[in-house]
Design an enzyme around this catalytic site. Sequence first.
Site, PDB file in Angstrom:
ATOM      1  N   GLY A  99      -2.597 -46.326 -60.722  1.00 51.50           N
ATOM      2  CA  GLY A  99      -2.282 -47.628 -60.132  1.00 51.50           C
ATOM      3  C   GLY A  99      -1.894 -48.482 -61.168  1.00 51.50           C
ATOM      4  O   GLY A  99      -0.673 -49.203 -60.809  1.00 51.50           O
ATOM      5  N   LEU A 118      -5.908 -40.938 -64.204  1.00 54.52           N
ATOM      6  CA  LEU A 118      -4.515 -40.615 -64.635  1.00 54.52           C
ATOM      7  C   LEU A 118      -3.847 -42.105 -64.731  1.00 54.52           C
ATOM      8  O   LEU A 118      -2.570 -41.894 -65.120  1.00 54.52           O
ATOM      9  CB  LEU A 118      -3.940 -39.802 -63.828  1.00 54.52           C
ATOM     10  N   LYS A 131      -0.884 -40.950 -66.863  1.00 55.39           N
ATOM     11  CA  LYS A 131      -1.684 -41.317 -68.087  1.00 55.39           C
ATOM     12  C   LYS A 131      -2.661 -40.218 -68.693  1.00 55.39           C
ATOM     13  O   LYS A 131      -3.415 -39.944 -67.475  1.00 55.39           O
ATOM     14  CB  LYS A 131      -1.936 -42.801 -68.263  1.00 55.39           C
ATOM     15  N   ASP A 157      -5.534 -50.101 -68.767  1.00 52.73           N
ATOM     16  CA  ASP A 157      -4.528 -49.428 -68.818  1.00 52.73           C
ATOM     17  C   ASP A 157      -3.125 -49.921 -68.628  1.00 52.73           C
ATOM     18  O   ASP A 157      -1.945 -49.440 -68.823  1.00 52.73           O
ATOM     19  CB  ASP A 157      -4.491 -48.160 -67.958  1.00 52.73           C
TER      20      ASP A 157
END
Length: 291
Positions: free
Chosen positions: A102, A99, A9, A136
């Site tokens: 997880g 990013l 991400k 996220d």
Amino acid sequence: MAEAFAPAKVNLFLHVGGPGTDGYHPICSLMVFGDVGDRVSVRPGEGSVAVRGPFAAGLGRESDNLIVKAVRAFVVELGRPMEELAFTLDKHLPVSSGLGGGSSDAGAALRLIRDVFTPGFDDARLERVAASLGADGAACLWGRPVVAQGKGERLSPAPGLPELHAVLVNAGVPVSTPEVYRALDASGAFGDVTRPRMPDAFEDVHEVAAWLATQRNDLEAAAVAVAPDVGAVLATLRDEPEALIARVSGSGGTCFALCDDDIAAESLAERLEALAPAWWVKRCRLGGPWA
């Protein structure tokens, strides 16, 4: 055995407001996903997560893994026990790198569980489980470009984006998200989290870069303060001729640069690899979803 891709991400911008009474910070972020990432596979088994790959050693205890937490949250939402599953995580993204690794791993695990073992479980319920795993979580479930607001759980479609060629760079220093938020709180440098005006679609990468230059990552200064190596990467990228814009992703660890095309991204990546062999450097495309 079934397998799913867990893409990196990238926050093209990230606006962060002051903490509410619950301690959480509201955000507004345009999130896209790379064609680089981890891979998650699952089979009936003993209820475990085996980790392999170049960044396997950076992960902590199995019980702390977001895949484990995703499975537990899924069982709670399902409302009944589920057969024991054995997951394998092939870890190719740096840990604590901004990013969403997880969260993306957890999203891949949730998709696998639903699609393979409980296909009647609907999207809305799956999104609710993903959102419970962190800021996220909801966006990383599907890996599609989105604008995330609230605590990350309010998603709306992103503007139309051209193919974006980019270089991701990480200095190899894990960056603690709680530490970065503490540094932000100490600075008081909070931003407006109202969704900015955006075109319905961007024509090319130059238009994307020009518009992004009017936005910001409100965690960038805090990330550099917590981990000066992030600042070194960012300064290096901003000095390179191929970088149309360079910015920290998320709470830091990794920086990205948008480039004209794949040739420019390849040239930049090769030069950075020669300049700093210890850095993790990946040329990629940003957008999504990726198979």
